[in-house]
Design a protein around this motif. Structure first.
Motif, short mmCIF file in Angstrom:
data_model
loop_
_atom_site.label_atom_id
_atom_site.label_comp_id
_atom_site.label_asym_id
_atom_site.label_seq_id
_atom_site.Cartn_x
_atom_site.Cartn_y
_atom_site.Cartn_z
N TYR A 15 0.84 -1.21 0.00
CA TYR A 15 0.00 0.00 0.00
C TYR A 15 0.87 1.26 0.00
O TYR A 15 0.62 2.20 -0.75
CB TYR A 15 -0.92 -0.02 1.23
CG TYR A 15 -1.82 1.18 1.36
CD1 TYR A 15 -3.04 1.23 0.70
CD2 TYR A 15 -1.45 2.26 2.17
CE1 TYR A 15 -3.87 2.34 0.82
CE2 TYR A 15 -2.28 3.37 2.29
CZ TYR A 15 -3.48 3.40 1.62
OH TYR A 15 -4.31 4.50 1.74
N ASP A 16 1.92 1.26 0.84
CA ASP A 16 2.81 2.42 0.92
C ASP A 16 3.57 2.64 -0.39
O ASP A 16 3.77 3.78 -0.83
CB ASP A 16 3.80 2.24 2.07
CG ASP A 16 3.13 2.33 3.44
OD1 ASP A 16 2.01 2.87 3.50
OD2 ASP A 16 3.72 1.85 4.43
N GLU A 17 3.97 1.54 -1.03
CA GLU A 17 4.69 1.63 -2.32
C GLU A 17 3.79 2.21 -3.40
O GLU A 17 4.22 3.05 -4.21
CB GLU A 17 5.20 0.25 -2.73
CG GLU A 17 6.38 -0.24 -1.90
CD GLU A 17 6.75 -1.68 -2.19
OE1 GLU A 17 5.99 -2.35 -2.96
OE2 GLU A 17 7.78 -2.16 -1.66
N ILE A 18 2.54 1.78 -3.42
CA ILE A 18 1.57 2.30 -4.40
C ILE A 18 1.32 3.79 -4.15
O ILE A 18 1.27 4.59 -5.09
CB ILE A 18 0.26 1.49 -4.35
CG1 ILE A 18 0.48 0.09 -4.91
CG2 ILE A 18 -0.85 2.20 -5.13
CD1 ILE A 18 -0.70 -0.84 -4.72
N THR A 19 1.14 4.14 -2.87
CA THR A 19 0.89 5.54 -2.51
C THR A 19 2.04 6.43 -2.97
O THR A 19 1.83 7.53 -3.50
CB THR A 19 0.69 5.67 -0.99
OG1 THR A 19 -0.41 4.85 -0.58
CG2 THR A 19 0.41 7.12 -0.60
N GLU A 20 3.26 5.94 -2.78
CA GLU A 20 4.45 6.70 -3.20
C GLU A 20 4.49 6.84 -4.72
O GLU A 20 4.79 7.92 -5.25
CB GLU A 20 5.71 5.98 -2.71
CG GLU A 20 6.99 6.77 -2.97
CD GLU A 20 8.23 6.08 -2.43
OE1 GLU A 20 9.35 6.46 -2.85
OE2 GLU A 20 8.08 5.15 -1.60
N ALA A 28 1.03 10.74 -13.69
CA ALA A 28 -0.08 11.55 -14.23
C ALA A 28 -0.15 11.46 -15.75
O ALA A 28 -1.21 11.71 -16.35
CB ALA A 28 0.08 13.00 -13.81
N GLN A 29 0.94 11.08 -16.40
CA GLN A 29 0.97 10.97 -17.86
C GLN A 29 0.40 9.63 -18.36
O GLN A 29 0.10 9.49 -19.53
CB GLN A 29 2.42 11.13 -18.37
CG GLN A 29 3.15 12.33 -17.82
CD GLN A 29 2.45 13.65 -18.15
OE1 GLN A 29 1.95 13.82 -19.25
NE2 GLN A 29 2.41 14.56 -17.19
N ASP A 30 0.30 8.67 -17.45
CA ASP A 30 -0.17 7.33 -17.82
C ASP A 30 -1.51 7.05 -17.15
O ASP A 30 -1.59 6.52 -16.04
CB ASP A 30 0.87 6.29 -17.40
CG ASP A 30 0.60 4.91 -17.98
OD1 ASP A 30 -0.55 4.64 -18.38
OD2 ASP A 30 1.54 4.08 -18.02
N ILE A 31 -2.59 7.45 -17.83
CA ILE A 31 -3.93 7.36 -17.25
C ILE A 31 -4.31 5.91 -16.92
O ILE A 31 -4.90 5.64 -15.86
CB ILE A 31 -4.99 7.96 -18.20
CG1 ILE A 31 -4.68 9.43 -18.48
CG2 ILE A 31 -6.39 7.81 -17.62
CD1 ILE A 31 -4.66 10.31 -17.25
N LEU A 34 -2.43 4.88 -13.85
CA LEU A 34 -2.96 5.66 -12.73
C LEU A 34 -4.27 5.05 -12.22
O LEU A 34 -4.46 4.88 -11.01
CB LEU A 34 -3.20 7.11 -13.16
CG LEU A 34 -3.85 8.05 -12.14
CD1 LEU A 34 -2.95 8.25 -10.94
CD2 LEU A 34 -4.20 9.39 -12.79
N THR A 35 -5.15 4.70 -13.15
CA THR A 35 -6.43 4.10 -12.78
C THR A 35 -6.24 2.75 -12.10
O THR A 35 -6.87 2.46 -11.08
CB THR A 35 -7.31 3.90 -14.04
OG1 THR A 35 -7.48 5.17 -14.68
CG2 THR A 35 -8.67 3.35 -13.68
#
Length: 358
Positions: A15-20, A28-31, A34-35
């Protein structure tokens, strides 16, 4: 218990790795990524919150156990009360976490492609296929899902000899994955003059809709043909070669689409359907070779397996796989399927808990 906590620590780390990663500028460039990461973060959050709560309770219990040995009677009584309350709360939390840690089917969050065919009983089987389609669409509406018809053959007597449709939304496959199989109806058909009860069937196939980046079809394995659409409906019927037929040569799986307004639309729809069907077949073969039952499924998920009976005279629905019966058929046919689906989910959880040492 150590293995239990180790799993929670690993989930918190993930979870922490994903949050980072979500906080980085490049994401932000890879929708699409990101989703995907946002969904995964949301899925893990409940387990992480529960782990933090468990650690807090463990600390509270540890402190209370020391305080019950205090010389002051009032402190001992307060500590004993705190100990009893926190221990009971921890037991309930551990049970909740155990369910959270049940291995999740990675396809649960997929959209689905459903196909319903009229079976035994001629016109009555087709009418029942239409009733099932209405039931599923109403259930989808109640959950805020979107239903789109992909292919349909309307029956003159009512209902469908075949209808294929997609359902898009949150965790659609999670709730509908047990619907594949033979659905049997017992009732007096409208055409029956002597009031006799007939038994008819419709078959349902529910498959996760697989995205191209998950499973890519080799176009060399496909034969794609165009032809003129037939039957009622469609502005291009008998005017242009707008219908598309695709065959996957290695498996023999065939899809024919003609409902779209153009050849391009029908081709795209046919590819969506055949990708999901070939994926399911490939997965089935792999797991059959490994001697494993697909997804620890309740039943085989085979479209030839009789899974449910809808008895109208007794207002009864019975799911034969889990021996579940309810006398709320009228409510269920209006799309209120929660009672049946909850029972199936509970049984799946039980099976997974028995087979998984958390």
């Amino acid at each position: 218990m150590d293995a239990f906590r180790e799993k929670l620590i690993a989930i918190e780390k993930q979870y922490d790795e994903i949050t980072e990663e979500l906080g980085s500028e490049s994401i932000a460039q890879d929708i699409k990524k990101l989703t995907k990461l946002s969904r995964e973060q949301a899925r893990l959050k409940g387990s992480v919150d529960a782990w933090h709560q468990l650690k807090h309770l463990d600390q509270t219990i540890e402190e209370a156990e020391l305080m019950v040995k205090d010389e002051d009677l009032e402190i001992r009584e307060m500590a004993q009360m705190e100990l009893e309350e926190s221990t009971a709360e921890r037991e309930a939390l551990l049970e909740k976490i155990q369910k959270m840690l049940i291995p999740r089917d990675p396809e649960d969050e997929c959209d689905v492609i459903m196909e319903i065919r009229g079976g035994a009983g001629g016109d009555e089987g087709n009418i029942f296929a239409g009733d099932l389609y209405r039931m599923y669409t109403r259930y989808a509406e109640s959950r805020g899902w979107k239903v789109t018809v992909m292919e349909a053959s309307v029956s003159e007597a009512g209902g469908f000899s075949q209808i294929v449709f997609s359902i898009k939304g949150e965790d659609v496959y999670k709730y509908l994955k047990w619907e594949s199989g033979v659905h049997r109806v017992q009732r007096v058909p409208k055409t029956e003059t002597q009031g006799r009860i007939h038994t008819s069937t419709a078959t349902v196939l529910c498959q996760p809709e697989i995205e191209e980046d998950v499973f890519e079809l080799d176009m060399k394995d496909l034969t794609i043909e165009t032809h003129r659409a037939s039957g009622a409906g469609g502005q291009h019927i008998n005017k242009t070669d707008s219908a598309v037929r695709i065959v996957h040569i290695p498996t023999g799986i065939m899809v024919n689409c003609q409902e779209g307004r153009s050849q391009i639309e029908n081709r795209e729809t046919a590819l969506r359907i055949i990708r999901s069907r070939v994926y399911e077949e490939v997965q089935r073969q792999k797991e059959e070779a490994a001697g494993k039952e697909r997804r620890a499924k309740i039943g085989t998920g085979d479209r030839s397996e009789k899974i449910r009976t809808y008895n109208y005279p007794q207002n009864r629905v019975t799911d034969h796989r889990i021996h579940f019966t309810t006398n709320h058929l009228d409510i269920i046919m209006e799309g209120k399927l929660d009672e049946v689906i909850d029972a199936l989910q509970t049984e799946e959880e039980r099976k997974k808990l028995e087979g998984e040492n958390l």
